[in-house]
Design an enzyme around this catalytic site. Structure first.
Site, PDB file in Angstrom:
ATOM      1  N   MET A 158       0.008   1.236   5.071  1.00 54.79           N
ATOM      2  CA  MET A 158      -0.874   1.422   6.069  1.00 54.79           C
ATOM      3  C   MET A 158      -1.891   0.812   6.315  1.00 54.79           C
ATOM      4  O   MET A 158      -2.343   0.063   5.380  1.00 54.79           O
ATOM      5  CB  MET A 158      -1.295   2.904   6.266  1.00 54.79           C
ATOM      6  N   ASP A 213      -4.627  -4.658   6.042  1.00 56.03           N
ATOM      7  CA  ASP A 213      -4.851  -5.428   5.024  1.00 56.03           C
ATOM      8  C   ASP A 213      -3.739  -6.664   4.711  1.00 56.03           C
ATOM      9  O   ASP A 213      -2.658  -6.360   4.533  1.00 56.03           O
ATOM     10  CB  ASP A 213      -5.159  -4.537   3.672  1.00 56.03           C
ATOM     11  N   HIS A 224      -2.642  -1.074  -3.414  1.00 53.08           N
ATOM     12  CA  HIS A 224      -3.709  -0.169  -3.003  1.00 53.08           C
ATOM     13  C   HIS A 224      -3.659   1.086  -4.056  1.00 53.08           C
ATOM     14  O   HIS A 224      -2.699   1.822  -3.916  1.00 53.08           O
ATOM     15  CB  HIS A 224      -3.965   0.122  -1.738  1.00 53.08           C
ATOM     16  N   SER A 239       1.044  -1.068  -0.007  1.00 53.51           N
ATOM     17  CA  SER A 239      -0.006  -0.010   0.067  1.00 53.51           C
ATOM     18  C   SER A 239       0.969   1.317   0.066  1.00 53.51           C
ATOM     19  O   SER A 239       1.693   1.504  -0.952  1.00 53.51           O
ATOM     20  CB  SER A 239      -1.123   0.028   1.007  1.00 53.51           C
ATOM     21  N   THR A 240       0.883   2.209   1.065  1.00 52.86           N
ATOM     22  CA  THR A 240       1.636   3.335   1.220  1.00 52.86           C
ATOM     23  C   THR A 240       3.213   3.222   0.810  1.00 52.86           C
ATOM     24  O   THR A 240       3.636   2.276   1.643  1.00 52.86           O
ATOM     25  CB  THR A 240       1.219   3.915   2.469  1.00 52.86           C
TER      26      THR A 240
END
Length: 349
Positions: free
Chosen positions: A288, A291, A195, A169-170
């Site tokens: 973050m 998930d 993401h 993600s991030t």
């Protein structure tokens, strides 16, 4: 705890109004100001000293990427790109991520409902507020000066039934690039969830395809997972692994948000645990939230070898940290060692 001070930079008065209204609903966030263009934003940022900035990339007078470069050089601050779903917007957003932006998402009404959008943006802002942006800028600068060393070609003769599954993600766009750039042309078939909004994933896959030895593409329904190919889940769709006889393939499907995400790492990893089991290597990279943590644990319990990126090399140690906390990690490694470890384990008997 003091509130997270947010500034909104967007040339649309409607977007500024919607974002201000939605973000102000959260008790931990205070919108301290907004600006219609980078010139107005520059002075306000210095004066108001926000903790996080949301930034459009398609603006008159100066585009968001040019402004971001100046901001990172003179006044480093966590920035979340909020962009429209256009080809130009997605390309600029990806460029912004490589220049130091923390995350990217769609403008209100372009992919999610306003409610879903605000919930996701609030989560991203809270995560971004804890990013050490000066350290991130230093890492990006160092990475730009060097290229990822490719992993020496390993014996891949028995990897046709091996699967590598990646969730991020991030900070994940740069982390995934680091991993895939090290993969040789015959690397095991790879499935990835990052993401990212729809349309952005196509641009991201195309960009990786141009720099990697393996083929990288945005996944389509029924695509086969074969050596030398990496499939990236399309934005706003879940991706699951299936098996048909001796072949692996992917299914692209709708479904509810999982951990506020679609695609969700959890959905992919659970399917990899079910259909690939001990033939899989799984990894959770920077990001973050939570998930994928339980999905990686399911993979480990099914016999897969599981890798978690360490805290020092992660932009945000949310997803990797959660995976470590629930016992999903076989091993924890810095980013630059993950590709070699994954390939070594995939090539093992």
């Amino acid at each position: 705890m003091p509130k997270i001070r947010v500034m909104i930079v967007d040339d649309s008065a409607v977007v500024r109004q919607i974002l201000t209204r939605e973000l102000s609903k959260d008790r931990d966030i205070e919108v301290v100001g907004s600006a219609p263009d980078p010139y107005a934003a520059r002075d306000k940022i210095i004066h108001l000293r926000p903790d996080v900035v949301t930034l459009d990339v398609e603006m008159p007078r100066m585009d968001g990427v040019t402004f971001l470069r100046k901001l990172m050089k003179h006044h480093p601050i966590p920035v979340i790109i909020v962009s429209s779903l256009t080809a130009a917007g997605s390309e600029l957003a990806l460029e912004a991520l490589s220049c130091g932006a923390v995350d990217v998402m769609c403008k209100p009404g372009t992919a999610y409902s306003v409610g879903d959008m605000s919930e996701l943006l609030i989560e991203k802002i809270k995560g971004a507020a804890h990013v050490d942006i000066k350290q991130r800028a230093a890492i990006i600068k160092e990475r730009a000066a060097t290229q990822s060393e490719p992993v020496k070609k390993l014996a891949m003769t028995r990897t046709t039934n091996k699967i590598i599954a990646i969730g991020a993600s991030t900070g994940g766009t740069e982390a995934i690039r680091d991993v895939l750039e090290r993969f040789p042309a015959g690397a095991p078939g790879t499935v990835i969830v990052q993401h990212m909004p729809e349309y952005f994933t196509k641009s991201f896959a195309d960009r990786l395809n141009g720099i990697c030895d393996i083929e990288v593409k945005e996944a389509e329904q029924g695509d086969r997972v074969i050596p030398g190919r990496a499939l990236l889940a399309p934005g706003n769709k879940h991706m699951v692994l299936k098996r048909s006889g001796a072949q692996y393939l992917v299914e692209i499907k709708d479904g509810p948000l999982v951990f506020h995400q679609r695609p969700a790492v959890e959905v992919l990893f659970n399917s990899v645990a079910l259909y690939a089991g001990a033939n899989a290597v799984g990894m959770i990279l920077t990001g973050m939230g939570k998930d994928g943590a339980k999905g990686l644990l399911a993979m480990k319990e099914a016999g897969a070898y599981t890798i978690v990126q360490d805290e020092a090399s992660s932009v945000v140690w949310g997803m990797p940290g959660e995976a470590f906390k629930v016992g999903a990690a076989t091993i924890v490694l810095p980013l630059q060692k993950i590709a070699a470890e994954a390939l070594k384990k995939a090539a093992a008997d």
